[in-house]
Design an enzyme around this catalytic site. Structure first.
Site, short mmCIF file in Angstrom:
data_model
loop_
_atom_site.label_atom_id
_atom_site.label_comp_id
_atom_site.label_asym_id
_atom_site.label_seq_id
_atom_site.Cartn_x
_atom_site.Cartn_y
_atom_site.Cartn_z
N ASP A 66 0.85 -1.20 0.00
CA ASP A 66 0.00 0.00 0.00
C ASP A 66 0.88 1.24 0.00
OD1 ASP A 66 -2.80 -0.92 0.24
OD2 ASP A 66 -2.11 -1.81 2.13
N ASP A 96 -10.34 -5.59 -0.76
CA ASP A 96 -9.32 -5.01 0.11
C ASP A 96 -9.95 -4.17 1.21
OD1 ASP A 96 -6.99 -3.94 1.17
OD2 ASP A 96 -6.54 -2.69 -0.58
C1 DX5 Z 1 -6.52 0.51 2.97
C2 DX5 Z 1 -5.49 -0.36 2.31
C3 DX5 Z 1 -5.66 -1.80 2.65
C4 DX5 Z 1 -5.47 -2.09 4.12
C5 DX5 Z 1 -5.88 -3.47 4.45
O1 DX5 Z 1 -6.24 1.83 2.68
O2 DX5 Z 1 -5.57 -0.24 0.91
O3 DX5 Z 1 -4.81 -2.60 1.86
O4 DX5 Z 1 -4.15 -1.91 4.51
O5 DX5 Z 1 -5.73 -3.61 5.83
P1 DX5 Z 1 -6.86 -4.26 6.76
O6 DX5 Z 1 -6.94 -5.71 6.36
O7 DX5 Z 1 -6.34 -4.05 8.13
O8 DX5 Z 1 -8.14 -3.53 6.48
ZN ZN Z 2 -4.58 -1.83 -0.29
#
Ligand code: DX5
Ligand code: ZN
Length: 204
Positions: free
Chosen positions: A32, A165
């Site tokens: 990310d 996601d």
């Molecule tokens: C949100 C990101 C995700 C996030 C997922 O902005 O794009 O990839 O890090 O993390 P969790 O599983 O904790 O929601």
């Molecule tokens: Zn993400």
């Protein structure tokens, strides 16, 4: 279904978290990247990402939460990622999808919770993956938004991979497990003591 692990939220260090993900059966590492413009948070030290991931044994699934992806794509291609996904809400996504494809990298489009899924129809010839955002982008550890799952059936599954996601854990995965090719999971895995055990919970 494949699992892509995000290390946006972690317990000790980024290095250690990545090492621990490498030691699991995860299919991809989800990277990310945020620019402080498209989303408030900023973590776009690309040299650091390149340093941390250049020897990755797992394929990289890069998620660019940035307003102007051009330089990010140019720099990150050295990592030979499996996917680079940009956000559908930025200006002129087509330019960047073409850029990604020109490097022979699979191209993804991320769809925020409030964005109409029909936007993908403008880009079908340049798309390999649709990333359904099940939280508002910008941080890990948020709550899954179940309404976004309605979008999945609007995606031509014979042509495109579907990934989801945000907020994926051993409960929310049950809602989408049969309908997606890839799930991204961050804090459910990386905020735990036993990454592999968490991955097993997502798959069974
Ligand atoms: C949100 C990101 C995700 C996030 C997922 O902005 O794009 O990839 O890090 O993390 P969790 O599983 O904790 O929601
Ligand atoms: Zn993400």
């Amino acid at each position: 279904m494949k699992v892509s692990v995000s290390f946006l939220k972690y317990q000790n260090s980024k290095e250690e978290t990545i090492k621990k993900i490498m030691a699991t059966h995860a299919d991809y590492i989800h990277v990310d990247i945020m620019d402080g413009l498209f989303v408030e948070a900023k973590n776009d030290d690309l040299d650091e990402f390149i340093h941390l991931l250049k020897d990755s044994k797992k394929p990289l699934d890069i998620h660019l939460m940035v307003a102007s992806p051009k330089e990010y794509i140019d720099k990150l291609k050295i990592l030979n990622p499996e996917f680079i996904t940009i956000q559908a809400e930025i200006l002129n996504p087509l330019v960047y999808l073409k850029q990604i494809k020109s490097y022979n990298i699979r191209a993804g489009l991320a769809i925020n919770p409030d964005t109409d899924i029909n936007i993908i129809n403008n880009y079908l010839n340049y798309l390999d993956l649709v990333l359904i955002m099940s939280v508002y982008p910008g941080m890990g550890g948020q709550k899954f938004i179940p309404q976004v799952t309605k979008k999945i059936k609007m995606i031509p599954r014979d042509k495109l991979l579907v990934s989801i996601d945000g907020g994926i854990n051993d409960e929310t995965i049950k809602i989408v497990r049969d309908d997606v090719d890839i799930c991204v999971s961050g804090s459910f895995v990386c905020m735990s003591e036993d990454y592999e055990k968490q991955l097993e919970k997502l798959l069974t």
